[in-house]
Scaffold this motif. Sequence first.
Motif, PDB file in Angstrom:
ATOM      1  N   ALA A 249      17.642  -8.782   1.086  1.00  0.00           N
ATOM      2  CA  ALA A 249      17.324  -7.473   1.195  1.00  0.00           C
ATOM      3  C   ALA A 249      17.072  -7.051  -0.216  1.00  0.00           C
ATOM      4  N   ARG A 250      16.021  -6.318  -0.387  1.00  0.00           N
ATOM      5  CA  ARG A 250      15.500  -5.764  -1.928  1.00  0.00           C
ATOM      6  C   ARG A 250      15.117  -4.616  -1.456  1.00  0.00           C
ATOM      7  N   LEU A 251      15.367  -3.835  -2.778  1.00  0.00           N
ATOM      8  CA  LEU A 251      15.048  -2.130  -2.684  1.00  0.00           C
ATOM      9  C   LEU A 251      13.741  -2.263  -3.952  1.00  0.00           C
ATOM     10  N   TYR A 252      12.569  -1.800  -3.497  1.00  0.00           N
ATOM     11  CA  TYR A 252      11.340  -2.022  -3.967  1.00  0.00           C
ATOM     12  C   TYR A 252      10.836  -0.625  -4.482  1.00  0.00           C
ATOM     13  N   TRP A 253      10.206  -0.504  -5.724  1.00  0.00           N
ATOM     14  CA  TRP A 253       9.527   0.745  -5.983  1.00  0.00           C
ATOM     15  C   TRP A 253       8.454   0.515  -7.151  1.00  0.00           C
ATOM     16  N   ASN A 254       7.503   1.476  -7.017  1.00  0.00           N
ATOM     17  CA  ASN A 254       6.371   1.137  -8.069  1.00  0.00           C
ATOM     18  C   ASN A 254       6.941   1.381  -9.710  1.00  0.00           C
ATOM     19  N   GLY A 255       6.845   0.507 -10.351  1.00  0.00           N
ATOM     20  CA  GLY A 255       7.134   0.427 -11.735  1.00  0.00           C
ATOM     21  C   GLY A 255       6.552   1.733 -12.517  1.00  0.00           C
ATOM     22  N   GLU A 256       5.289   1.954 -12.058  1.00  0.00           N
ATOM     23  CA  GLU A 256       4.420   3.330 -12.855  1.00  0.00           C
ATOM     24  C   GLU A 256       4.804   4.411 -12.340  1.00  0.00           C
TER      25      GLU A 256
ATOM     26  N   LEU B 271       2.887  -4.545 -10.084  1.00  0.00           N
ATOM     27  CA  LEU B 271       3.249  -3.033 -10.302  1.00  0.00           C
ATOM     28  C   LEU B 271       4.505  -2.868  -9.758  1.00  0.00           C
ATOM     29  N   LEU B 272       5.012  -3.835  -8.853  1.00  0.00           N
ATOM     30  CA  LEU B 272       6.319  -3.354  -7.905  1.00  0.00           C
ATOM     31  C   LEU B 272       7.516  -4.037  -8.707  1.00  0.00           C
ATOM     32  N   VAL B 273       8.474  -3.195  -8.767  1.00  0.00           N
ATOM     33  CA  VAL B 273       9.890  -3.704  -9.486  1.00  0.00           C
ATOM     34  C   VAL B 273      10.814  -3.623  -8.222  1.00  0.00           C
ATOM     35  N   SER B 274      11.920  -4.718  -8.371  1.00  0.00           N
ATOM     36  CA  SER B 274      12.741  -4.766  -7.150  1.00  0.00           C
ATOM     37  C   SER B 274      14.456  -4.790  -7.872  1.00  0.00           C
ATOM     38  N   ARG B 275      15.147  -4.463  -6.893  1.00  0.00           N
ATOM     39  CA  ARG B 275      16.662  -4.500  -6.894  1.00  0.00           C
ATOM     40  C   ARG B 275      17.105  -5.249  -5.771  1.00  0.00           C
ATOM     41  N   VAL B 276      17.746  -6.322  -6.081  1.00  0.00           N
ATOM     42  CA  VAL B 276      18.474  -7.388  -5.096  1.00  0.00           C
ATOM     43  C   VAL B 276      19.692  -6.559  -4.546  1.00  0.00           C
ATOM     44  N   ILE B 277      19.754  -6.286  -3.289  1.00  0.00           N
ATOM     45  CA  ILE B 277      20.810  -5.394  -2.625  1.00  0.00           C
ATOM     46  C   ILE B 277      21.787  -6.511  -2.115  1.00  0.00           C
ATOM     47  N   ALA B 278      21.326  -7.551  -1.120  1.00  0.00           N
ATOM     48  CA  ALA B 278      22.329  -8.113  -0.499  1.00  0.00           C
ATOM     49  C   ALA B 278      21.740  -9.547   0.196  1.00  0.00           C
ATOM     50  N   ARG B 279      22.426 -10.216   0.601  1.00  0.00           N
ATOM     51  CA  ARG B 279      21.947 -11.430   1.314  1.00  0.00           C
ATOM     52  C   ARG B 279      22.717 -11.798   2.735  1.00  0.00           C
ATOM     53  N   ALA B 280      22.090 -12.232   3.545  1.00  0.00           N
ATOM     54  CA  ALA B 280      22.762 -12.483   4.813  1.00  0.00           C
ATOM     55  C   ALA B 280      22.299 -13.473   5.689  1.00  0.00           C
ATOM     56  N   PRO B 281      22.907 -14.447   6.270  1.00  0.00           N
ATOM     57  CA  PRO B 281      22.318 -15.618   7.089  1.00  0.00           C
ATOM     58  C   PRO B 281      21.683 -15.533   8.300  1.00  0.00           C
TER      59      PRO B 281
ATOM     60  N   ASP C 119       0.757  -1.163  -0.116  1.00  0.00           N
ATOM     61  CA  ASP C 119       0.064  -0.035  -0.043  1.00  0.00           C
ATOM     62  C   ASP C 119       0.879   1.296  -0.115  1.00  0.00           C
ATOM     63  N   TYR C 120       1.975   1.221   0.710  1.00  0.00           N
ATOM     64  CA  TYR C 120       2.915   2.259   0.634  1.00  0.00           C
ATOM     65  C   TYR C 120       3.346   2.793  -0.632  1.00  0.00           C
ATOM     66  N   LEU C 121       3.702   1.600  -1.196  1.00  0.00           N
ATOM     67  CA  LEU C 121       4.487   1.990  -2.585  1.00  0.00           C
ATOM     68  C   LEU C 121       3.192   2.434  -3.538  1.00  0.00           C
ATOM     69  N   LEU C 122       1.932   1.704  -3.591  1.00  0.00           N
ATOM     70  CA  LEU C 122       1.037   1.858  -4.604  1.00  0.00           C
ATOM     71  C   LEU C 122       0.477   3.162  -4.438  1.00  0.00           C
ATOM     72  N   GLY C 123       0.327   3.638  -2.963  1.00  0.00           N
ATOM     73  CA  GLY C 123      -0.205   4.957  -2.646  1.00  0.00           C
ATOM     74  C   GLY C 123       0.650   6.199  -3.234  1.00  0.00           C
TER      75      GLY C 123
END
Length: 323
Positions: free
Chosen positions: A283-290, A171-181, A151-155
Amino acid sequence: MEEVNQTGGLGRTESSGLVFRQLEIFHAIMTTGSVNAASRLLNVSQPSLSRSLQRLEDQLGLPLFHRHRKRLLPSEEARRLFGEVDPIIAQMRALTDSIAHVIEGQTSLFRFAHTQSVGRQLVSHAIRLMKTRQPELKVFLDALPRMQHVDYLLGGKGECLVSLALLDHPLLVSRVIARAPLVAAFSADHPLATLDMLRASDLAGVDLISFEHDGPHFAAISTFLADAPTLPREVAFIRFADAGISLAYQGVGVALLDSFTLAGNLPDGLVTRPLENAPEFIARLYWNGERPGSRFVQAFGDALVRAVALYPDLTPVKEPSDD
């Protein structure tokens, strides 16, 4: 000086109604008290401004000012109209300034959201790295639980969001930032402190600080304990991972936490141990593709990756090449 054209300055006919330039001229006369002062304020010739005022009065069908010596005295109707026009002029001037800042690349407010896990160290470090390159940067941080992410990103409340949760929305696009155990954290005087690495069987019957039974943390803990002959005792339940640090430090139990939460400085007397075959978080960075957002979204993603490289327990994930 600028000349106000015969249609009020914006190319509209008189019969089509008022235009903003007419209201701006009226506002200038009201605030300065004379045509002469208003013309200097707007950099418009006096005859042109007087003609525009006369057309405005003709359109409205009522006099707005009474001429008294060298002053213009507003009528009661003019005072009422000014009450409506004044906030509009202020808003338009603010909008004009904002547009100019965007064109000139001066917009500096970056609003985004994060979860508590990545917010404790990684996000703060990334902001510091961004500000070394863009000292004028201002940030507005929203800390959100997982159920509010989409809702935060779509709004459009913020430009992007950093999370360990896997968000599935078209509608959401993501970029993978890092992984951790997944890692265990507990007080230094805990019996498990004698071990260098923990197996699932080592937690049999141990007091465990657990999570609500949904979300990435509970899923990772369940995966790790899947083959344990005896499960630990859940003695506390938390929603945000950073709460596990305080509870573990106070000796309430063992907290199984992501390494993003445990990155950086920890309280003296709190120890961590790796887990055998530990599940990983991403960890992913998400944003609204539109709504791709400002230039800060890309810069923020790059800063996150640079910050990850400074923490040995976090592994940067390089974006796939288009080649």
